[in-house]
Every structure is written in C-alpha cells, then in structure tokens.
Design an enzyme around this catalytic site. Structure first.
Site, PDB file in Angstrom:
ATOM      1  N   LYS A 104      32.067  48.745  93.501  1.00 21.27           N
ATOM      2  CA  LYS A 104      32.450  47.380  93.471  1.00 21.27           C
ATOM      3  C   LYS A 104      33.797  47.246  94.270  1.00 21.27           C
ATOM      4  O   LYS A 104      33.842  46.266  95.089  1.00 21.27           O
ATOM      5  CB  LYS A 104      32.628  46.810  92.038  1.00 21.27           C
ATOM      6  CG  LYS A 104      31.349  46.579  91.288  1.00 21.27           C
ATOM      7  CD  LYS A 104      31.339  46.446  89.805  1.00 21.27           C
ATOM      8  CE  LYS A 104      30.074  46.116  89.240  1.00 21.27           C
ATOM      9  NZ  LYS A 104      30.082  46.364  87.703  1.00 21.27           N
TER      10      LYS A 104
ATOM     11  N   GLN B 133      34.243  46.274  83.071  1.00 20.56           N
ATOM     12  CA  GLN B 133      33.157  46.900  82.914  1.00 20.56           C
ATOM     13  C   GLN B 133      32.554  47.256  81.546  1.00 20.56           C
ATOM     14  O   GLN B 133      33.258  47.809  80.617  1.00 20.56           O
ATOM     15  CB  GLN B 133      33.456  48.206  83.631  1.00 20.56           C
ATOM     16  CG  GLN B 133      32.008  48.957  84.154  1.00 20.56           C
ATOM     17  CD  GLN B 133      31.162  48.561  84.865  1.00 20.56           C
ATOM     18  OE1 GLN B 133      31.589  47.515  85.863  1.00 20.56           O
ATOM     19  NE2 GLN B 133      29.795  48.500  84.783  1.00 20.56           N
TER      20      GLN B 133
ATOM     21  N   ASP C 172      31.636  37.744  86.177  1.00 25.69           N
ATOM     22  CA  ASP C 172      30.270  38.378  85.528  1.00 25.69           C
ATOM     23  C   ASP C 172      29.456  37.083  84.976  1.00 25.69           C
ATOM     24  O   ASP C 172      28.425  37.650  84.452  1.00 25.69           O
ATOM     25  CB  ASP C 172      30.653  39.348  84.578  1.00 25.69           C
ATOM     26  CG  ASP C 172      30.593  40.791  84.949  1.00 25.69           C
ATOM     27  OD1 ASP C 172      29.638  40.927  86.046  1.00 25.69           O
ATOM     28  OD2 ASP C 172      30.839  41.781  84.259  1.00 25.69           O
TER      29      ASP C 172
END
Ligand code: NAD
Length: 298
Positions: A53, A97, A120
């Site tokens: 990422k 994460q 997200d």
C-alpha cells in the site's frame, strides 16, 4: 471460452488515472493527498500488505506512510494516535490494518477513525450510508476497497454496470469487510442479491442459480466447477495458501479455478484478480477523501 479477468491490468489503469488526477490536484492546489497506514505487531501477511500500500501510494504521487506500532500498544494509545491523525491537515486517509491484536476492540477503533478520512470505508457512518443507497454511490462516499474493486471487475466483464440490473447475484460470505458491502453495491446497481454464508443450506444449488457469483469465504476451492451456472461471471475474492507436494505452498481462491474454466463466461484468477484492485481502490479513495476535504475547506 472463459474470459480471464486481468485484475493486474485493470488495477494499473485505475492507478494511472489516480496518478494523473493527483498530479493535476498538486498543480492546481499545491496539495498532495496523504495516507497513513497503521500496523500493530508483526503479522507477516499484514506487513506485506501495508508495504505494498505504501509503495503503490508513492508511485501515484500520494504521500503514503506506514506507521508501525508495537503489538502491545494499548487501545487508549491507538485511539490517541487516531485523534492526532484526525487533527493533522496533511492526512486525508487513515487505515488501521486488520486483524488487530485480541486485546483491542476492533469495532471501537474503526468507529474512532474520522468518517471523512476512513479510506477503508469501515466506519459505521460510511457503512450505514452504503446500506441505505438508492442508486450508485456518490463521489463523496468512501466505499470498502475490495468490494469496489470487485464492482469494477464486474463492469469490465459485463461492459457496463447497467448490465447488472435485474441479474441474479450471489455473494458468498457475509463479512463486514467484503460480503455485506459487496451485496449493498450490487443492490445499489439493481441486481437481485442473495447472501449465502456458513449456515446456508444447499449451497451448491444456491450457487447454480447465480448469474453473478462473488466468493468471499476463505475456504480453498470450496466452489466446485459444477456449482457454476454456464455463462456466469465469477469474482473470486478468496486468498488461501495451501501446501504443495514439494514442501512449498501456493495461493488459491475460493473457487476451483481449473474446473470453472469452460463453464463460467468470465472469472478472476488468484492471484492477479481482486487483490491488485483492492490496493488501486484504496488509492482512489484517498484521492476522493482529499478532494472532499479541500471542497469542504479543511
Ligand atoms: P471472514 O472470515 O470474515 O468471512 C468469511 C465468510 O464466509 C463468513 O461470512 C462465513 O459465514 C462464510 N463462510 C465460511 N465458511 C463457509 C462455508 N463453508 N460455506 C459458506 N460460507 C462460509 O472473511 P473475509 O474477511 O470476508 O475474507 C474472505 C476471503 O477473502 C479470505 O480468503 C480473505 O483472505 C480474502 N480477502 C481478499 C481480499 C483481496 O484484496 N483480494 C480482501 C479481503 C479479503
């Protein structure tokens, strides 16, 4: 002939568009979108994901940075860091994460990310807006990256998203990360949506009815070739590492890929299907979040 949907190529096209738009934004405003990815602990797969990422963010001109925190970081310390990032004007996107260590309440952490920086799309406000959509998602709604990537792959396979209208779609899996938001997106595009899960009876028969099949289960090759309706479009989200006879390992999806060939109209491979699209959509969400904040004067 089954068409193999090349997620790497489609993701490269999405990233090229994001890079061009980031360059345009920078030239016009002097601002570069900022992304912070928080990783707690040493989970090896998570470490690989966050590095990808960060690298891909930089490649498109986004200021992407991974922040690594020790696995024994307290929930209070993590929440305090999220509050700092929320207040930081250079940060447009915040991603924690998953999975988080067991001593941390994941739902509380996800709800503490500012909805406008929630790239997200897991904050209850963004999830709620997605659940209430009466049509395609608006530009300012941050939609979870993997389902958005799947939708772009379906658009590629079908030629347009309008082609989803009225189609029978089956989403296999009901997680808040993939299955549920995927079902909401398909519904928003007027598909006739069924969600199947670990308690579903006659799963094979449910699958056989589907014109669109999205598998997000995490069970290697659960979906057999004869579960797939001839001509169906199959999106395989699963990433499962299985041992090989030579003592190594390889990745397979939730669908028995070789059996699906010749039956499905189109299918995504694993790897090289949904995975690259997830990261590309994260970069696009970061750009959207930055634009929305600039438009809102923040
Ligand atoms: P999860 O474990 O949270 O959810 C799995 C879902 O599958 C559950 O809803 C469960 O009810 C259902 N399920 C489990 N066993 C089943 C069975 N035998 N029959 C029917 N349904 C069953 O998983 P998740 O986070 O949604 O991820 C699913 C898969 O997708 C995993 O392999 C994960 O690694 C992969 N994934 C890939 C990406 C990507 O970018 N490609 C992103 C996220 C997740």
């Amino acid at each position: 002939m089954t068409r193999i949907l090349d997620g790497r190529a489609l993701a490269a096209r999405v990233r090229a568009r994001v890079a061009a738009e980031v360059a345009e934004l920078r030239a016009r405003t002097g601002r570069v979108p900022g992304l912070r990815v928080l990783l707690l602990g040493e989970h090896p797969a998570s470490l690989a994901y966050v590095r990808t990422k960060e690298r891909m963010a930089r490649e498109v001109g986004i200021d992407g940075r991974v922040e690594r925190l020790p696995s024994d970081t307290t929930e209070a310390a993590l929440l305090a860091r999220l509050a700092e990032l929320d207040a930081d004007p250079a940060v447009d996107g915040i991603l924690v994460q998953l999975p988080l260590p067991a001593h941390i309440d994941t739902a509380r952490v996800l709800a503490a990310i500012a909805p406008g920086k929630d790239v997200d799309g897991f904050h209850p406000l963004n999830a709620g807006r997605l659940a209430q959509l009466a049509g395609p998602p608006p530009e300012d709604l941050l939609v979870p990256c993997t389902p958005r990537g799947c939708l772009l792959l379906l658009e590629e396979a079908l030629g347009s998203l309008e082609a989803l209208r009225g189609r029978r779609a089956l989403v296999l899996g009901r997680s808040t990360i993939v299955g549920r938001p995927m079902a909401a997106l398909l519904l928003a595009h007027d598909a006739t949506v069924t969600i199947a899960h670990s308690r579903t009876r006659e799963l094979a028969a449910e699958c056989r009815r589907a014109e669109i099949l999205v598998a997000a289960v995490g069970r290697p090759e659960l979906v057999r070739g004869d579960w797939i309706a001839p001509g169906a479009v199959v999106i395989d989200v699963g990433i499962n590492r299985i041992p090989t006879t030579d003592g190594g390992s390889r990745l397979v999806g939730d669908v028995a890929f070789a059996e699906a060939l010749g039956r499905a109209a189109a299918i995504t491979p694993v790897p090289g299907g949904v995975g690259p699209m997830t990261v590309a959509c994260l970069l696009d969400n970061t750009l959207r979040a930055c634009r929305a904040r600039l438009a809102g004067g923040r």
